[in-house]
Design an enzyme around this catalytic site. Structure first.
Site, mmCIF file in Angstrom:
data_model
loop_
_atom_site.group_PDB
_atom_site.id
_atom_site.type_symbol
_atom_site.label_atom_id
_atom_site.label_comp_id
_atom_site.label_asym_id
_atom_site.label_seq_id
_atom_site.Cartn_x
_atom_site.Cartn_y
_atom_site.Cartn_z
ATOM 1 N N ARG A 72 34.371 34.172 27.550
ATOM 2 C CA ARG A 72 35.213 35.164 27.758
ATOM 3 C C ARG A 72 34.799 36.784 27.626
ATOM 4 N NH1 ARG A 72 40.264 31.988 24.551
ATOM 5 N NH2 ARG A 72 40.106 30.046 25.784
ATOM 6 N N CYS B 33 35.450 48.821 43.808
ATOM 7 C CA CYS B 33 34.337 47.906 44.526
ATOM 8 C C CYS B 33 33.783 46.933 43.841
ATOM 9 C CB CYS B 33 33.447 48.551 45.416
ATOM 10 S SG CYS B 33 34.063 49.612 46.613
ATOM 11 N N ARG C 6 33.256 43.147 45.310
ATOM 12 C CA ARG C 6 34.022 42.911 46.463
ATOM 13 C C ARG C 6 33.591 43.312 48.024
ATOM 14 N NH1 ARG C 6 37.300 46.484 48.594
ATOM 15 N NH2 ARG C 6 37.709 48.341 47.407
ATOM 16 N N SER C 7 33.284 44.516 47.782
ATOM 17 C CA SER C 7 32.833 45.580 48.893
ATOM 18 C C SER C 7 31.508 46.069 48.582
ATOM 19 C CB SER C 7 33.820 46.397 49.180
ATOM 20 O OG SER C 7 33.377 47.454 50.507
ATOM 21 N N ASN D 250 24.735 50.858 42.431
ATOM 22 C CA ASN D 250 25.255 49.801 41.652
ATOM 23 C C ASN D 250 24.206 48.926 40.703
ATOM 24 O OD1 ASN D 250 27.090 49.112 44.502
ATOM 25 N ND2 ASN D 250 27.780 50.545 42.617
ATOM 26 N N ALA E 169 30.923 56.553 54.078
ATOM 27 C CA ALA E 169 32.216 56.449 54.684
ATOM 28 C C ALA E 169 33.209 56.412 53.739
ATOM 29 C CB ALA E 169 32.135 55.186 55.368
#
Length: 281
Positions: free
Chosen positions: A144, A163, A183-184, A194, A280
């Protein structure tokens, strides 16, 4: 960083062309994973220059729990001067967000706020990062040890929904590993940043918990390349990677809140020239 280059090529060669909210089409693959053993060197991209100071300053800003883009400028440049832009400046000034901003540079309840000041239904603030560090020290076998930035109840209170949505720690053989779900994933501009950011977080948390850094596991959801980045991607794929650099952290720092820019250095970093591309928003 061959894992990254292979993933980049896979998306370019096999992705599906789709529309995006930015108005610029993408080529995307859904569901990928990369693994970086940090014992083999720090996974900083070498086929183009990584903006290392931006990586380190943003992570320290997240660790602070800040919602203030001007505070990021202060960490990076030493000044809150509005003429000094950061990678978050465009989000702070976005048309969608400006009417909601409470002060210059306000970004709302973004990453760092969720990491350090998650609000329970009763209004209690939960310091997820401190709790994760405590668990690593006291119950390293726990499943956890998770920090979550995706808070559905507060998405509309964020200049940009996260993201990289959550990450989990794993301890084995006196080594600390970290897996992050994104996720993106802007494969050309964002993902190398990242990778470096979460690998740095892994090293920092390993140091403050008395462990050795192990693997950074990067799980990608919507992995995409913007169509206006195709030329830059092909140029990058034509380059041969250099050996990975090493990371130096001030060994005297044992509290995660005590790290400053001067306590973090990327050493022996050899890289190809930068390749410019428009982000973008």
């Amino acid at each position: 960083m061959q894992q990254y280059l292979d993933a980049l090529k896979h998306v370019l060669d096999n992705g599906t062309d789709r529309q995006s909210r930015t108005g610029i089409s993408t080529r995307a693959v859904f569901g990928m994973q990369m693994r970086f053993n940090t014992e083999n060197g720090f996974p900083a991209m070498t086929t183009k220059k990584l903006p290392w100071k931006s990586v380190a300053s943003e992570l320290l800003w997240f660790i602070e729990g800040s919602d203030d883009e001007r505070r990021l400028a202060e960490i990076l440049y030493g000044t809150r001067d509005s003429g000094k832009a950061t990678i978050w400046a465009a989000n702070a000034k976005a048309d969608y967000w400006k009417p909601k901003a409470k002060f210059e540079g306000d970004l709302g309840r973004i990453y760092g706020v969720q990491w350090r000041k998650w609000k329970s239904p009763e209004g209690k603030e939960i310091d997820q990062l401190a709790s994760a560090i405590k668990l690593i020290k006291e119950d390293p076998a726990s499943r956890r040890i998770i920090v979550n930035a995706w808070n559905p109840g507060e998405i509309e209170q964020m200049a940009l929904p996260p993201c990289h949505t959550f990450f989990q720690f794993f301890v084995a053989d006196e080594k600390l590993s970290l897996q992050m779900y994104q996720r993106s994933c802007d494969m050309f501009l964002g993902v190398p940043f990242n990778i470096a950011s979460y690998s740095l977080l892994l090293h920092i948390v390993a140091q403050v918990t008395g462990l050795k850094p192990g693997e950074f596991v990067h799980t990608l959801g919507d992995a995409h390349i913007y169509h206006n980045h195709f030329g830059q991607v092909k140029e990058q794929l034509s380059r041969k990677p250099f050996p990975l650099p090493s990371l130096w952290l001030n060994p005297d720092i044992r509290n995660i809140d005590d790290f400053k820019m001067e306590d973090i250095k990327l050493e022996n970093y050899q890289f190809h020239p930068a390749i410019k591309a428009e982000m973008a928003v």
